[in-house]
Design a protein around this motif. Structure first.
Motif, short mmCIF file in Angstrom:
data_model
loop_
_atom_site.label_atom_id
_atom_site.label_comp_id
_atom_site.label_asym_id
_atom_site.label_seq_id
_atom_site.Cartn_x
_atom_site.Cartn_y
_atom_site.Cartn_z
N PHE A 60 45.54 -52.96 89.98
CA PHE A 60 46.46 -52.17 89.08
C PHE A 60 47.77 -51.97 89.61
CE2 PHE A 60 41.79 -50.56 89.20
CZ PHE A 60 41.52 -50.76 87.42
N PRO A 61 48.67 -52.98 89.63
CA PRO A 61 49.81 -52.99 90.33
C PRO A 61 50.90 -51.73 89.66
CG PRO A 61 49.33 -55.06 89.73
CD PRO A 61 48.18 -54.31 89.11
N ASP A 62 50.78 -51.73 88.43
CA ASP A 62 51.28 -50.77 87.42
C ASP A 62 50.65 -49.42 87.39
OD1 ASP A 62 49.32 -51.24 85.76
OD2 ASP A 62 50.52 -51.52 84.05
N LEU A 63 49.65 -49.13 88.16
CA LEU A 63 49.05 -47.59 88.19
C LEU A 63 50.04 -46.78 88.15
CD1 LEU A 63 45.89 -47.05 88.08
CD2 LEU A 63 46.22 -46.60 90.53
N GLN A 64 49.88 -45.63 87.22
CA GLN A 64 50.92 -44.41 87.24
C GLN A 64 49.91 -43.22 87.32
OE1 GLN A 64 54.44 -44.60 86.96
NE2 GLN A 64 53.75 -46.58 87.84
N ILE A 65 50.49 -42.03 88.12
CA ILE A 65 49.72 -40.96 88.19
C ILE A 65 50.22 -39.89 87.54
CG2 ILE A 65 49.26 -39.18 89.74
CD1 ILE A 65 48.62 -41.21 91.99
N THR A 66 49.60 -39.21 86.69
CA THR A 66 50.31 -37.95 85.90
C THR A 66 49.39 -36.85 86.46
OG1 THR A 66 50.86 -39.28 83.95
CG2 THR A 66 50.69 -37.39 83.58
N HIS A 67 50.10 -35.90 86.62
CA HIS A 67 49.32 -34.42 87.21
C HIS A 67 49.10 -33.68 85.86
CE1 HIS A 67 51.38 -34.66 91.55
NE2 HIS A 67 50.46 -35.31 91.38
N LYS A 68 47.83 -33.18 86.24
CA LYS A 68 47.37 -32.30 84.90
C LYS A 68 47.36 -30.95 85.74
CE LYS A 68 43.55 -35.00 82.82
NZ LYS A 68 42.31 -34.92 82.55
N ASN A 69 46.86 -30.62 86.89
CA ASN A 69 46.74 -29.29 87.55
C ASN A 69 46.81 -29.55 89.17
OD1 ASN A 69 46.20 -26.77 87.56
ND2 ASN A 69 44.17 -26.74 87.27
N ILE A 70 47.80 -28.66 89.72
CA ILE A 70 47.72 -28.41 91.09
C ILE A 70 47.33 -26.80 91.46
CG2 ILE A 70 49.20 -28.58 93.09
CD1 ILE A 70 50.99 -30.72 91.48
N VAL A 71 46.40 -26.83 92.47
CA VAL A 71 45.73 -25.54 93.00
C VAL A 71 45.76 -25.60 94.37
CG1 VAL A 71 43.99 -23.82 92.96
CG2 VAL A 71 44.62 -25.21 90.88
N GLU A 72 46.53 -24.36 95.03
CA GLU A 72 46.36 -24.39 96.36
C GLU A 72 45.71 -23.33 97.22
OE1 GLU A 72 47.92 -21.83 98.81
OE2 GLU A 72 48.17 -20.47 96.86
N ASN A 73 44.99 -23.57 98.31
CA ASN A 73 44.42 -22.73 98.97
C ASN A 73 44.43 -22.90 100.54
OD1 ASN A 73 42.20 -20.71 99.82
ND2 ASN A 73 40.59 -22.00 99.52
N GLY A 74 45.70 -21.98 100.77
CA GLY A 74 46.00 -21.89 102.22
C GLY A 74 46.84 -23.36 102.17
N SER A 75 46.36 -24.45 103.13
CA SER A 75 46.84 -25.53 103.64
C SER A 75 46.30 -26.70 102.80
CB SER A 75 46.73 -25.85 105.25
OG SER A 75 45.32 -25.90 105.43
N GLU A 76 45.40 -26.24 102.18
CA GLU A 76 44.45 -27.46 101.06
C GLU A 76 45.33 -27.11 99.77
OE1 GLU A 76 40.44 -27.19 101.55
OE2 GLU A 76 40.55 -28.42 103.13
N VAL A 77 45.42 -28.39 99.26
CA VAL A 77 45.74 -28.19 97.89
C VAL A 77 44.86 -29.28 96.85
CG1 VAL A 77 47.75 -29.26 96.13
CG2 VAL A 77 48.20 -28.24 98.64
N ALA A 78 44.36 -28.77 96.05
CA ALA A 78 43.61 -29.69 94.82
C ALA A 78 44.56 -30.10 93.72
CB ALA A 78 42.40 -28.79 94.46
N VAL A 79 44.30 -31.43 93.65
CA VAL A 79 45.46 -31.83 92.77
C VAL A 79 44.53 -32.90 91.64
CG1 VAL A 79 47.34 -33.54 92.33
CG2 VAL A 79 47.10 -32.52 94.41
#
Length: 139
Positions: A60-79
């Motif tokens: 998928f050369p044109d693959l694009q990422i669109t964020h819905k949600n970003i949540v942090e927990n210390g040094s870890e991030v759920a995206v």
């Protein structure tokens, strides 16, 4: 998580979406570890990270990422994000190679990223591979 870290996550995915692997890699630790659960594979170091990225960008050369949600927990991030692109190259799966279908797909992904000293140290990638396979007409 500070806004600057959220910005780093956005930059990382922005570079990936723009096919700028050099900039993407510059944001990764030398000993990055990427676990891709849908593939049943783990990728180690920068060479492994390149393999992981090229696996998707090759299909998928044109693959694009669109964020819905970003949540942090210390040094870890759920995206949580959607990935959208047209299937114009071979897709390598655990069941074999899927030749290009020309179909546009939109599937959900969640990554748990660990950040250290301003660089991503590990990525645990969980994808809705069932939706992806349905959209490609495989199931």
């Amino acid at each position: 998580m500070t806004n600057s870290i959220k910005q780093l996550v956005a930059e990382l995915h922005g570079y990936f979406s723009a096919n700028n692997f050099e900039k993407t890699l510059s944001m990764m630790a030398d000993d990055i570890r990427v676990e891709a659960f849908a593939l049943g594979a783990t990728f180690e170091g920068r060479e492994g990270a390149i393999q992981f990225m090229q696996g998707f960008k090759g299909a998928f050369p044109d693959l694009q990422i669109t964020h819905k949600n970003i949540v942090e927990n210390g040094s870890e991030v759920a995206v949580e994000f959607t990935a959208t692109g047209k299937h114009t190259g071979d897709l390598h799966t655990p069941a074999g190679v899927v030749p290009p279908t020309g179909k546009i797909v939109n599937f959900t992904v969640c990554e748990v990223q660990t950040w250290e000293n301003g660089k991503v140290k590990s990525i645990r990638n969980y994808q809705d591979s069932g939706s992806l396979m349905r959209q490609l007409g495989l199931i």
